[in-house]
Design an enzyme around this catalytic site. Structure first.
Site, short mmCIF file in Angstrom:
data_model
loop_
_atom_site.label_atom_id
_atom_site.label_comp_id
_atom_site.label_asym_id
_atom_site.label_seq_id
_atom_site.Cartn_x
_atom_site.Cartn_y
_atom_site.Cartn_z
N LYS A 25 17.93 4.82 -2.91
CA LYS A 25 16.89 5.65 -3.53
C LYS A 25 17.05 5.63 -5.05
CE LYS A 25 17.50 10.12 -3.80
NZ LYS A 25 17.50 11.59 -3.79
N ASP A 52 10.59 9.91 -1.51
CA ASP A 52 10.82 9.94 -2.95
C ASP A 52 10.25 8.71 -3.66
OD1 ASP A 52 12.05 12.29 -2.48
OD2 ASP A 52 13.88 11.84 -3.60
N ASN A 94 9.45 16.73 -3.87
CA ASN A 94 10.78 17.28 -4.18
C ASN A 94 11.67 16.16 -4.71
OD1 ASN A 94 12.82 19.12 -4.39
ND2 ASN A 94 13.28 19.23 -2.21
N ARG A 124 14.19 23.97 -9.09
CA ARG A 124 15.24 23.05 -9.55
C ARG A 124 15.13 22.92 -11.07
NH1 ARG A 124 15.19 17.86 -5.70
NH2 ARG A 124 17.14 17.45 -6.81
N SER A 171 23.04 18.37 -14.40
CA SER A 171 22.60 17.20 -13.64
C SER A 171 22.65 16.00 -14.57
CB SER A 171 21.18 17.41 -13.12
OG SER A 171 20.65 16.18 -12.70
N ASP A 323 26.92 13.24 -3.49
CA ASP A 323 26.06 13.19 -2.30
C ASP A 323 26.84 12.80 -1.05
OD1 ASP A 323 23.98 13.99 -3.80
OD2 ASP A 323 22.96 12.05 -3.88
N GLU A 351 18.65 19.52 -3.14
CA GLU A 351 17.51 19.81 -2.28
C GLU A 351 17.56 21.25 -1.76
OE1 GLU A 351 18.86 17.00 -2.67
OE2 GLU A 351 17.48 15.35 -2.27
N HIS A 398 17.61 16.06 3.69
CA HIS A 398 17.92 14.87 4.48
C HIS A 398 19.41 14.71 4.76
CE1 HIS A 398 18.54 12.49 0.49
NE2 HIS A 398 18.43 13.77 0.21
N LYS A 426 13.26 11.44 3.42
CA LYS A 426 13.46 11.41 1.96
C LYS A 426 14.16 10.12 1.53
CE LYS A 426 14.22 14.80 -1.59
NZ LYS A 426 14.74 14.17 -2.74
#
Ligand code: DC
Length: 665
Positions: A25, A52, A94, A124, A171, A323, A351, A398, A426
């Site tokens: 992604k 996405d 999202n 977010r 982030s 992640d 998310e 996800h 996603k």
């Protein structure tokens, strides 16, 4: 893709085989945008097809980019430094990897844009990026809450002399957004200073690596200062292959570590990326190895098997693999001792609040969990009997759905329910299908719901709906008898006792394929032909022959696959699946059934009369009930359902309630 309200994973025992992962992604969305910002044509291969990337592609098209897609390849005619359409509204779902770099690029290029998303997107944070862009003279307004999307972007008055400051500790996508967009306006050197400790550095490395592929060489001083050199110009690489997603690989690496067994005869082979991947989450491999996984790697592949068992608990700073670290939290269920995953504050703004989500769901399974602002500690259930059957809520995240599927290997042999499995779209729409193709379990663990009953009782419709609501496979056993009858009559065989052996031989060797809504016999579409009344009559004849029935048993058993089966036909509960979890025997008066079949035939433009249909049905009932081989009768433990006065939906709901009452959730 599974789009059921939930999927129940039966207790799983082992796994082995090969999986090809979808594209990354992070890489897909970056290269889609970079290709759009170039001049000239870029062809991208193995692009991820997911929610996405769809958001990004739609946004680029809305801005006037010409894009063609063939399979997983995307060809993009770059916009150069200015969108064709400069007054547009963009819906960003999202997709953090879409809204952040697009905000930066559009704010620098100028126009009048509105960017919004789903409610969670509006929670977010994006304030640090907006603050950085405002220092450059960009015009960005919050149209909802300060610091969060939705945004309005206007025409900038650029001032690029002073270094821009951006926070790096919420982030890393804010820095990525700036790095990808600033080359648009880099007439002079532009300096970015990172304020605070830069998190998720591997994602910045992906950004730098891909920018280099597009002709932009960012200068870097440690992780605090980045310079976009004067006169930077995007140059299309022409063609680019997207690596498979390293975060998605984590579930299959974990699967290898948990479920391939100690004998090393089984492995999980993962195609699409190797240990030299440019994605930061590839370092999940080291964490998995520390827990006990055995991993070997080559060009574009990984092979994983079980090493230590039980797994070993670890204490790890996971800042570099935020992640994939969620997968470690589920692996911790199979470890001896307490696993601590630290430095994961970014989980709270993903998310969903992933620390809270993981803690809550792991506890439901019986684990002991301690959570803090930026860590989680997981201690597995002490013994097999401390595990609990749980319904895992997935928070439209996800990764929660994907990692908790691994809990189905629990030593207690309990099923696991995953809610809203389609949220995996996603990043990995076919995740569950990929998983199911690799896992094995004893047939007695795979649930079967049988729907038996006389002809035209609505079995087929009911069974198909139940299968689609439960995400289970469907066995239309009548279709197998119909196909056999068709094949036998085409072969010129006698359809009575004198042809029994020949028909049985034919039935055992049928080449049948169920493809979406089509049924193929030796490659020929016979879907319509087998539904004809005439074929049904022939099927009724040959189904009375014991050897023919026997020849079809193995084929029918082969439909019992993970995650479960709805089996429709007269002897499903009595002969083929006597141990089924639930058996439903449909009844409806001959009058009612004749009416239904009449409507069905007329609606398809076939001629029919009610009286002759009723006579046919009664004749067929009589033959099916009186024959010696598997006569039509309810199994002793079947639940009777007279649906004469029930709608299909009402029957489905009723059976789903019976089904639910048999579940441990
Ligand atoms: O359900 P159907 O009308 O498609 O079935 C066609 C014929 O096949 C029916 O006359 C009975 C027979 N059959 C059977 O004997 N056993 C089954 N499990 C399914 C169908």
């Amino acid at each position: 893709m599974l789009s059921t309200p939930f999927v129940d994973l039966p207790p799983l025992q082992s796994a082995g085989g090969t999986v090809t992962l979808p594209g990354s992604k992070s890489i897909s969305n970056r290269v889609l945008l970079l290709s759009a910002l170039c001049q000239g044509t870029t062809t991208l291969h193995d692009v991820l097809e997911s929610d996405d990337t769809r958001v990004m592609l739609t946004a680029l098209r809305t801005l006037g980019c010409s894009i063609t897609q063939t399979g997983n390849s995307v060809t993009i005619e770059g916009l150069g430094s200015q969108p064709t359409h400069t007054q547009v509204k963009l819906f960003m779902g999202n997709a953090g990897t879409a809204i952040r770099p697009l905000t930066a690029a559009l704010a620098l290029m100028g126009g009048s844009y509105e960017l919004s998303g789903v409610p969670r997107m509006h929670e977010r944070p994006i304030g640090d990026l907006v603050d950085a862009l405002r220092q450059l003279g960009c015009q960005i307004d919050y149209t909802g809450k300060d610091g969060y999307p939705p945004l309005h972007i206007g025409q900038p008055q650029l001032k690029l002399d002073a270094p821009i400051q951006v926070r790096g500790d919420v982030s890393s996508q804010f820095l990525t957004a700036l790095l990808m967009a600033l080359p648009l306006v880099a007439k002079q050197d532009i300096v970015i200073d990172v304020v605070g400790e830069l998190i998720s550095r591997p994602y910045i490395e992906i950004t730098l690596n891909l920018l280099a592929r597009f002709g932009i060489r960012i200068q870097r001083d440690g992780w605090q200062r980045f310079t976009v050199p004067a006169n930077s110009q995007y140059q299309s690489p022409g063609t680019l292959f997207v690596e498979a997603d390293a975060s998605s690989a984590s579930y299959f690496i974990a699967l290898g570590a948990i479920a391939t067994g100690a004998t090393a005869s089984k492995t999980i082979k993962i195609l699409g990326l190797g240990a030299d991947s440019i994605q930061g989450d590839i370092r999940f491999i080291e964490a998995a190895q520390a827990m006990g996984a055995k991993v070997v790697s080559g060009a574009n592949w990984l092979e994983v098997s079980q090493g230590s068992w039980p797994l070993k608990a670890i204490d790890l700073d996971c800042n570099h693999i935020p992640d994939a670290a969620m997968t470690l939290a589920v692996m911790a269920l199979y470890a001896k001792g307490t696993t601590s995953l630290r430095n994961i504050a970014s989980w709270r703004v993903k998310e969903t609040d992933r620390i809270a989500a993981m803690a809550c769901e792991l506890r439901k399974l019986g684990a002991t969990v301690v959570e803090g602002a930026d860590f989680i500690q997981v201690t597995p259930p002490a013994t097999a009997s401390d595990w609990k059957a749980a319904t895992i809520h997935t928070y439209d995240d996800h990764r929660v759905a994907m990692c908790f599927a691994l809990a189905a290997f629990n030593p207690a042999g309990l099923p696991v329910r995953i809610e809203d499995p389609k949220c995996v779209a996603k990043t990995f729409p076919d995740y569950f299908e990929a998983l199911f193709s690799l896992v094995q379990t004893e047939p007695q663990h795979i649930p079967v719901l049988c729907v038996d009953g006389p002809t035209a009782s609505g079995k087929g419709t009911l069974a198909a709906q139940l299968a689609s609501q439960l995400g289970y496979h469907l066995l239309d056993s009548g279709a197998l008898y119909r196909i056999t009858a068709l094949a036998a009559s085409q072969a010129g065989l006698m359809l009575d006792i004198s042809g029994e052996a020949a028909i049985a031989n034919l039935a055992a060797n049928l080449e049948i394929e169920f493809k979406d809504d089509q049924i193929l016999l030796s490659g020929v579409d016979v879907t319509a032909q087998i539904r004809l009344e005439a074929t049904g009559m022939l099927a009724s004849q040959i189904s009375a022959l014991p050897k023919v029935r026997e020849a079809l048993v193995a084929l029918q058993h082969s439909f019992q696959r993970v995650p479960g089966l709805v089996a429709d036909g007269r002897d499903m509960g009595t002969v083929i699946f006597p141990d089924a979890t639930l058996k439903v025997f449909l009844t409806a008066s001959a009058e009612q059934r004749a009416q239904r079949r009449y409507k069905q035939l007329i609606s398809k433009g076939n001629a029919a009369t009610l009286d002759s249909l009723r006579a046919d049905l009664e004749a067929r009932d009589a033959r099916d009930m009186s024959r010696s081989a598997s006569p039509l009768k309810p199994a002793q433990d079947a639940k009777l359902l007279d649906n004469s006065d029930l709608s299909v939906d009402a029957s489905v709901d009723l059976v789903l309630n019976w089904w639910q009452s048999k579940q441990p959730f």
